[in-house]
Design an enzyme around this catalytic site. Structure first.
Site, PDB file in Angstrom:
ATOM      1  N   ASP A  24      37.436  35.001  43.170  1.00 42.47           N
ATOM      2  CA  ASP A  24      37.414  34.642  42.449  1.00 42.47           C
ATOM      3  C   ASP A  24      38.170  36.054  41.303  1.00 42.47           C
ATOM      4  O   ASP A  24      38.430  36.796  42.039  1.00 42.47           O
ATOM      5  CB  ASP A  24      35.660  34.683  42.198  1.00 42.47           C
ATOM      6  CG  ASP A  24      35.297  34.085  40.681  1.00 42.47           C
ATOM      7  OD1 ASP A  24      36.376  33.676  39.866  1.00 42.47           O
ATOM      8  OD2 ASP A  24      34.773  35.097  39.978  1.00 42.47           O
ATOM      9  N   ARG A  69      42.498  26.668  37.863  1.00 40.32           N
ATOM     10  CA  ARG A  69      41.302  25.602  36.830  1.00 40.32           C
ATOM     11  C   ARG A  69      40.259  24.946  38.187  1.00 40.32           C
ATOM     12  O   ARG A  69      40.858  23.823  37.831  1.00 40.32           O
ATOM     13  CB  ARG A  69      42.933  24.891  36.528  1.00 40.32           C
ATOM     14  CG  ARG A  69      43.374  24.992  35.234  1.00 40.32           C
ATOM     15  CD  ARG A  69      42.032  24.672  33.911  1.00 40.32           C
ATOM     16  NE  ARG A  69      43.015  25.418  32.860  1.00 40.32           N
ATOM     17  CZ  ARG A  69      42.390  26.108  31.973  1.00 40.32           C
ATOM     18  NH1 ARG A  69      41.532  26.184  31.794  1.00 40.32           N
ATOM     19  NH2 ARG A  69      43.315  26.094  30.555  1.00 40.32           N
ATOM     20  N   ASP A  78      31.867  36.502  42.254  1.00 40.60           N
ATOM     21  CA  ASP A  78      30.522  37.368  41.349  1.00 40.60           C
ATOM     22  C   ASP A  78      29.878  35.793  40.392  1.00 40.60           C
ATOM     23  O   ASP A  78      28.158  36.660  40.332  1.00 40.60           O
ATOM     24  CB  ASP A  78      30.730  38.405  40.268  1.00 40.60           C
ATOM     25  CG  ASP A  78      31.653  38.032  39.233  1.00 40.60           C
ATOM     26  OD1 ASP A  78      32.433  36.574  39.196  1.00 40.60           O
ATOM     27  OD2 ASP A  78      31.170  37.804  38.057  1.00 40.60           O
TER      28      ASP A  78
END
Lengths: 339, 1277
Positions: B459, B949, B975
């Site tokens: 991420d 996106r 996270d």
């Protein structure tokens, strides 16, 4: 009105309550940094190891061979057939053989009988005994594992029970040199530990060999089991289907080329299982008995190691490389892979 | 808000594992609290609306519902059928421990196998071992696990006791209206409970009233979902106003609620008070495990207690995964089973043949005696015919050779993993100072997978970046202000709020641009100044931030902590404060000198108010401690309030009225007595006061349109001091440019676009701010539709959205903001290391493409020499085309580079690196269609893949794309709640315990504080774990196989009857005592390479990726070695003792000692690092084995009595042992020596390097760092 703080410092963290730090405490153990030695198989170590083993093993091998050579051994095969003959209790089963002593044998000369094809390690057989019964009179009725030789047909307990005791070897041997009988010492042929702790001095044979089928020797019911040394020797079941058991010792020396006449009471039925009986006279050496195998094995291993040591020396000379040279790391090597 | 709708309409029993989708970090907060709903029904945005809708559509059937009589536990639960509030996290009780624990343990298939064998052994015909001996190993393993479980359970019992013993004030059911403390475990459903500030909530309660007049309570849900920000919960006005009669028991109030379930985001109930029905939603319930914050007290009625509370229903453990190595191990276990069956069949068939050949002899032969003569009749003794005999022998062989499948391996592996986890947790290199968090091992059985990772899916926000947003620059009316200067440390140029003699200053200091500061000071004179003020006003007003006052050691100084769900909003509010525009409320202090403190006591709760009379005679009340100011327009109001001594009911009663009055007179000309609550966020229109420099201005927030993912913007309508009404909008550039008034300011829009592009190209997150002045007509029109929409019963969310869309247009552009998303420490280096280690790092982010690319550059994922392949497509056809183009490009590059490789030798890595950048819209058309295959093809060719996106489920889809098609191990790290699906999908999931709550951590297998810890975790611990476990499995297979083969060789000499020369006790103790400890110790402690080497040469990680430490080839080699060693161990003594009087026990002892010593020497030869623990365990194990053999042979009742003493006396014994060691080890030693010297292996070379090489002098392997020079993306120069 544009109040400006004249605050002292940007102590952002001060507002937070002081937390208990969870930072792991440093110790060599928890950080996996215990002092350690890191052995590596360097050429020196490899060659030394092989050479060392070779140098140790070859002399041991030679020594064992010579020790084994010193032990003398006279096996004598006793041949006879017919089950009926052996099963009959009336026929005279005595036979005699003559042996020639090949070499001088210093006393004590051990007398062994050797049985072949007799599975004393057969599962049915090894289990069929009662150590408790053998040890004390109080446990006379402990015959759980002794079937089918646990009780007589009328239900009374057999002492010693079980197949092992039942099948006690019962050939007897007597030796004579020039018609002069040689004394055979049958004392102390069993382990002292067995006599003292495993076989009770208050346990006497009872109902032994009274069944329909006689397996082997009969026991003198007036002698306690701890004194029945043949039984004790027999009950220490052999590891392999061909085995020797100590019969007795001749305490005198035997000279070379002496003719020994052995008189054999051929009582034991080996014909029912195509077994063979041998009689062996042997002295012992420090490695025990006559056996060339270990010496040969040591010599083989030793010379193989020496050979490997040589081989490695040659290999190291032919294809040397620096230890710990980072240019050998795969990502530093040339793509075509030669180094 | 997608979040709310999903929660409300979704299945109520939806498991926690499927968390609500968070709108993924698109510029603005997706805060749950929305503005401007009717005050009667505390606003909760679309969520409460959806709740209500759901409730009315699906009326709770009485049969499924739980009916709670408020304050009457006896009627609620007459039969005491509902559980009390005592919780049991403990699994077992004293009585149930043994059966339940056994049940749990036997869920492992291996144990069932061993149990079956132990049971087989109990049959008299098959009894190979004594009864005790056969059960012992299993019993041992079960016992060890049981002790471990019992210890853990005891600790849980203790914490349960503490938890259950806590006290909470409970309304006396006798009707006295008093609250008396009661222990938590005695609480019952239906009881009215009071919770004070900073206390934990004892059970799930429906709020009846709170200290706040509007019924707001703030809760911290950190224990529940880990999010540290405050959440708002509401008490219904119906119960707020009737609290005295409810507590007195004079009004029957009942709550119909759904049966207990684990959905923490949904609650379905209705409340009946005085015959009036009100529906309740998730915003009306406070859950056990939360803490009450910023609210003096809250009163609620218990609806779910004890184990029925949502937190307890959710407390299931981590998911269990199975490691790759263990899966492979099962393959080899199957092979071993095949070997086992072969051995058993061989033995039984040979036995059958033997029986057939010797059929005639066996009747009489002394050692067999087929017939039992003792009974007189000649029946068979223990003989059932050849077929049965063969069958029995087969089963017996299974019993004898059972340890071919190593039982001890399972327990050893658990111990080893436990030990490895211990060292990972204790590793100081994995400790994060800033969050004070250690490494966490949540899944204990995939340690070794860490050593085989090929793909890392990361991420971005919060993982690569800190998720601490810092306002960096602004573009106001097309002019760029980015010359930020760090605030001076003594804070002299920080705008503070003065309250009495206290200074309140923002907790976070923000860089300010001096030019902009000057501009703002000159405000009012220039047009630019006005625009700048409007810009920051928009930033300060257009948000859902909750300010908190935090104390400092200096009593005169307080910090203003702006709390909110969106870090972007926080950054913006701090920025506004730095430029002198403080967000709500705390500004009161500045209002002037005439402040006084008033202390009042209402119903035991103490309040401190700061009262200030304004120039106009208005009075402002601020409740400290909970930051809820109340405004009274005249002193009249205050006088009234105090005179009644019952401030609170009065407030709530007049609440409705006051808001209407305010709404009508937006300029607030002090109409009569009004006690108006200016709730922090939303409840009343006139809630907010902003100050602007110079002087104080008051702005009334008249309406707020919350953020939603369709509009991608939020807006606020403010009544300004100059009696104008303005609309401020802030949102993502893509959505904002569409609603701007393009006819004017076109050049400004262009300039802003240029600035925006510049901002996002250095990795800043951008927002555009716009404004419109509403005419009186516009305002009135908006007001009526807004009011209608916000009081609508059905479809309120969509109505409000429509209102928002209708008003948010024709905006005048104010400017744009740039927020830096700070990279975490060490991220570029970590990515470089991972890349060198042959791990592909893919970044999946919800950010927009430019931001993602710029972050990609700043973290060195992308380099300037890379060729970018960008796929942005809107349809399936264009996706297909761009994918095909991409494949064409990539294949061209690959062929070029391979040709280059062929011609230019020596530059092996001269491949043109490719980067694939793909966005979420394209992925919609690609994932789960046949285009996936193409994407896979192109993605695996590329060095870097960047997906921007992407929605949370797409993240999981991308992980699945790789996982489905390759054998490669995947790791996902993230996270936030949006990473949960990806973390669960990947082979290894890692949660970052950072800013965004703990949902990711809860779903993860491992959790840590920083992204850069991935390097030591994978490269060091992963490598070690993999190498250790791999070696341990192979060794365990080998060790048990040697033993089994030795027994097998012997069986060939016992007429295939499975007699063992080795005593049954030794064969049982062999794998649990004689040789178990060293494998565990080596599995935990041995290191092939030091940490330093592994970090220096990341390429060494390839060992695990290529499965070099455990594969079928190694397994077969090991098995062949095992067979050779078993032959040596068996036949050397066999040959040596063939012609002697040796008995079975003596020879058995020799074999036992030989094999035990041999396997331990074998292990010793493979140990890389000898420390004292290794020495102790290996040599100690041999000593223990010798002692055990001696001990066993000292038992008079065993057949082997004293055998060891006799055999040890002979020289042959020692010569045999020595010969066995030498002959047994020669092949292995030779192979090892050859392999280490002549087969170049990176690990071997590095080991040599550690020992002989000079590390410091050597720089040759350092790979030149990327040439990209910009390391800090923060500024535009």
């Amino acid at each position: 009105m544009n109040p400006r703080g004249d605050s002292t410092s940007g102590s952002d963290g001060a507002a937070e309550p002081k937390r208990k730090s969870k930072k792991p405490r440093y110790s060599r153990f928890t950080q996996q940094e215990l002092p350690a030695c890191k052995p590596l198989l360097t050429p020196a170590i490899v060659v030394t190891t092989f050479a060392f083993i070779g140098i140790i093993f070859i002399p041991i091998g030679l020594l064992s061979l010579s020790a084994s050579g010193q032990a003398n051994c006279i096996p004598e095969q006793l041949q006879n057939d017919k089950v009926a003959f052996i099963q009959s209790s009336t026929t005279n089963k005595t036979c005699s053989r003559t042996l020639t002593v090949p070499k001088n044998m210093e006393g004590p000369v051990h007398i062994y009988y050797e049985l072949d094809n007799f599975y004393q390690n057969h599962r049915r057989y090894v289990k069929s005994r009662s150590d408790k019964q053998l040890r004390s009179k109080a446990s006379e009725t402990e015959t759980t594992n002794c079937a089918p030789e646990a009780t007589t047909s009328d239900g009374s307990v057999i002492v010693p029970c079980g197949l092992i005791a039942w099948s006690l070897f019962n050939d007897t041997y007597s030796f004579a040199v020039n018609s002069k009988i040689i004394e055979v010492n049958k004392k102390n042929i069993a382990w002292l530990s067995d006599k003292e702790h495993k076989f009770g001095s208050d346990v006497y044979p009872k109902n032994f060999q009274m069944g329909g089928l006689i397996g082997g020797a009969k026991l003198n019911a007036s002698i306690p089991l701890s004194e029945q040394e043949d039984l004790i020797v027999w009950m220490r079941t052999a590891a392999l289907p061909r085995f020797r058991k100590l019969y007795g010792r001749i305490e005198t020396d035997l000279a070379a080329n002496e003719q020994i006449t052995v008189t054999i009471q051929n009582n034991y039925n080996t014909y029912s299982f195509e077994g063979k009986k041998n009689l062996v006279l042997s002295t012992t050496s420090w490695i025990g008995g006559k056996n060339d195998f270990l010496g040969t094995a040591y010599l083989t291993v030793g010379s193989l190691c020496l050979f490997l040591a040589m081989g490695f020396i040659i290999l190291y000379l032919l294809k040397p490389r620096t230890l710990g040279d980072p240019s050998y790391l795969s990502w530093n090597r040339n793509p075509d892979g030669h180094y | 808000m997608a979040d709310g709708e999903r929660t409300a309409f979704g299945d109520l029993l939806r498991p926690i594992a499927d968390p609500p989708v968070r709108p993924d970090l698109i510029s603005l907060s997706a805060s749950a609290t929305a503005a401007a709903s009717a005050a009667v029904d505390p606003p909760h945005g679309s969520r409460s609306e959806a709740d209500r809708l759901g409730a009315s559509l699906k009326e709770l059937a009485d049969a499924d519902a739980r009916i709670v009589f408020v304050g009457d536990p006896g009627r609620t639960d007459p039969g005491l059928a509902l559980p009390g509030n005592a919780v049991r996290t403990a699994k077992y009780s004293f009585l149930t421990f043994i059966p339940r624990n056994l049940f749990e343990q036997f869920r492992r298939l291996a144990y069932v196998y061993f149990l079956a064998i132990a049971v087989l052994n109990q049959l008299p015909q098959l009894a190979v071992f004594g009864r005790g001996a056969s059960v012992l190993p299993l019993a041992f393993v079960l016992l060890v696990t049981a002790v471990k479980d019992a210890y853990e359970d005891w600790r849980r019992h203790r914490s349960d006791l503490v938890e259950n013993g806590r006290a909470a004030p409970v309304l006396d059911p006798a009707g006295s209206g008093q609250f008396r403390p009661r222990r938590w475990k005695d609480l019952r459903v239906g009881e009215v409970i009071k919770v004070l500030a900073d206390e934990s909530i004892p059970c799930d309660m429906v709020l009846l009233a709170t200290s706040d007049p509007t019924g707001v309570a703030y809760v911290q849900t950190i224990n529940l979902d880990g999010e540290s920000n405050l959440k708002t919960r509401y008490a219904k006005q119906e119960t707020m106003s009737r609290l005295p009669s409810i507590t007195a028991g004079s009004v029957t109030t009942l709550i119909r609620c759904e049966t207990p379930n684990r959905n923490i985001y949904g609650f379905h109930a209705n409340l009946e008070v005085d015959g009036k029905r009100v529906s309740l939603g998730a915003s009306n319930i406070i859950l056990r495990g939360c803490e009450l914050k910023n609210t003096a007290w809250a009163i609620g009625v218990a609806v779910y207690t004890g184990n029925e509370t949502k937190v307890m229903l959710n407390s299931s453990g981590a998911t269990s995964k199975r490691s790759r190595l263990e899966t492979h191990m099962n393959r080899e276990t199957l092979l071993l089973s095949a070997i086992l069956i072969t051995l058993c069949s061989a033995v039984s068939i040979c036995n059958g043949i033997w029986l057939a050949i010797h059929r005639d002899e066996l009747e009489l032969s002394q050692y067999f005696r087929k017939r039992d003569y003792s009974g007189g009749d000649e029946k068979y003794y223990n003989y059932y015919g050849i077929a049965m005999q063969v069958f029995f022998i087969f089963l017996m062989a299974v019993i004898v050779f059972q340890i071919m499948i190593p039982i001890s391996l399972y327990i050893s592996m658990e111990l080893v993993r436990l030990g490895q986890a211990y060292f990972m947790i204790r590793d100081k290199n994995l400790y994060d100072e800033s969050s004070n968090s250690r490494f966490q091992c949540r899944a204990l059985n995939i340690n070794e997978d860490l050593g085989q990772i090929r793909y890392v899916f990361s991420d971005k926000t919060g993982t690569l970046t800190e998720n601490k947003m810092v306002f960096q620059c602004a573009s106001i009316r097309g002019i760029d202000y980015s010359e930020g200067k760090d605030p001076s440390p003594n804070g002299s140029d920080v705008y503070c709020v003065v309250v009495g003699d206290q200074f309140w200053r923002p907790k976070m200091l923000v860089k300010t641009d001096p030019k902009l500061v000057r501009l703002l000071r000159s405000e009012g004179e220039t047009q630019e100044g006005k625009h700048a003020r409007d810009f920051f006003l928009a930033l300060a007003a257009c948000n859902t931030i909750v300010p908190l006052i935090v104390g400092t050691p200096d009593p005169k100084q307080k910090l203003i902590d702006y709390q909110g769900e969106s870090p972007d909003e926080q950054a913006l509010v701090y920025a506004a404060a730095a430029y002198g525009i403080h967000s709500p409320l705390i500004v009161l202090g500045i209002l002037g000198g005439r402040c006084c403190q008033i202390k009042i006591k209402i119903r035991r709760a103490k309040y401190t108010y700061i009262c200030r009379i304004t120039d106009r005679g208005d009075c402002v009340l601020c409740m400290l401690g909970c930051a809820l100011p109340c405004q009274c327009s005249t002193s009249h109001g205050i006088g009234f309030a105090f005179k009644t001594q019952d401030f609170w009911p009065f407030l709530s009663h007049s609440y409705c009225l006051c808001y209407r009055l305010q709404l009508l007179s937006s300029t607030l000309t002090a109409s009569g007595f009004i006690a108006c609550c200016m709730s922090t966020l939303t409840h009343i229109y006139g809630r907010n006061i902003f100050t602007c420099t110079p002087g104080i201005c008051r702005f009334n927030v008249l309406g707020l349109h919350e953020f939603d993912s369709d509009r991608k913007r939020m807006s606020v309508i403010i009544g300004c001091p100059d009696r104008t009404v303005r609309l401020f909008v802030k949102g993502a550039d893509s959505s904002m440019f569409g609603v701007l008034e393009k006819s004017i300011d076109l050049d400004i829009i262009r300039a802003t676009e240029t600035n925006l592009h510049a901002y996002s190209s250095v990795g800043l997150r951008t927002l555009v701010v716009g404004m419109r002045e509403l005419s009186r007509n516009d305002f009135e029109e908006w007001q009526s539709t807004y009011e209608k929409a916000s009081t609508a019963l059905y479809g309120r969310g969509s109505l409000l959205r429509a209102v928002a869309s209708s008003v948010e247009n024709n905006l005048q552009i104010l400017g744009a903001s740039g927020i830096e998303d700070k990279l975490q420490q060490g991220v570029p280096e970590a990515i470089e290391s991972l890349r060198q280690a042959g791990i592909r790092v893919w970044v999946l982010t919800g950010d927009k493409q430019e931001t993602a690319i710029s972050i990609g550059y700043s973290c060195k994922l992308l380099t300037s020499e890379m060729t970018h392949i960008v796929i942005n497509s809107n349809s399936e056809a264009s996706c297909r085309k761009s994918l095909e183009d991409a494949i064409a490009i990539s294949s061209k590059f690959v062929t070029i580079s391979s040709r280059a490789q062929n011609t230019i030798t020596g530059s092996g890595s001269a491949r043109v690196p490719l980067a694939l950048i793909i966005d979420g819209t394209s992925l919609v058309h690609i994932l789960e269609t046949e285009l996936e295959e193409k994407l896979f093809k192109i993605a695996t060719v590329c060095d870097v893949v960047l997906c921007c996106r992407v929605a949370p489920l797409q993240k999981a889809g991308i992980v699945a794309l790789i996982k489905k098609r390759t054998e490669d191990m995947t790791l996902a790290i993230g996270d936030g709640a949006n990473d949960v699906s990806m973390i669960q999908m990947a082979d290894v999931g890692i949660g970052i315990s950072g800013q965004e709550g703990r949902q990711a951590v809860m779903a993860s297998d491992f959790a840590m504080g920083q992204f850069r810890f991935l390097v030591p975790l994978l490269l060091v611990h992963g490598h070690w774990n993999y190498q250790r476990i791999a070696y341990m499995i192979l060794y365990n297979f080998y060790r048990n196989a040697v033993f089994v083969f030795i027994m097998f060789w012997y069986v060939l000499y016992t007429a295939y009857t499975l007699t063992t020369a080795i005593t049954e006790w030794s064969s049982v103790l062999y794998s649990v005592l004689y040789s178990a400890l060293p494998t565990v110790v080596v599995g935990i402690l041995d290191k092939d390479l030091s940490r330093r080497t592994l970090l220096e040469y990341p390429k060494l990680y390839g060992n695990g990726q290529r499965e070099e430490s455990y594969n079928l080839k190694l397994f077969i080699l090991t098995m062949m070695d095992a067979i050779w060693q078993s032959l040596v161990v068996f036949f050397i003594p066999y040959m040596a003792y063939r012609d002697t009087t040796v008995d079975g026990s003596s020879l058995g002892d020799l074999w036992t000692l030989a094999v035990v010593t041999l396997v331990n020497i074998h292990l010793a030869m493979d140990v890389f690092r000898w420390n004292w623990i290794t020495h102790l365990s290996i040599w100690g194990s041999i000593a223990v084995a010798v002692m055990c053999v001696i001990l066993i042979d000292s038992m008079w009742f065993l057949p082997g009595y004293w055998a060891i003493y006799h055999i040890m006396k002979t020289g042959l014994f020692w010569l045999c042992l020595l010969g066995i060691f030498a002959a047994g080890m020669i092949p292995r030693f030779t192979m090892k020596a050859l392999a280490e010297y002549f087969m170049l292996n990176d690990i071997q070379i590095s080991r040599e390097l550690e020992k002989f090489g000079n590390f410091n002098d050597f720089t040759g392997t350092e790979i030149s760092m990327s040439t990209f020079s910009q390391t800090h993306p923060g500024f535009i120069r």
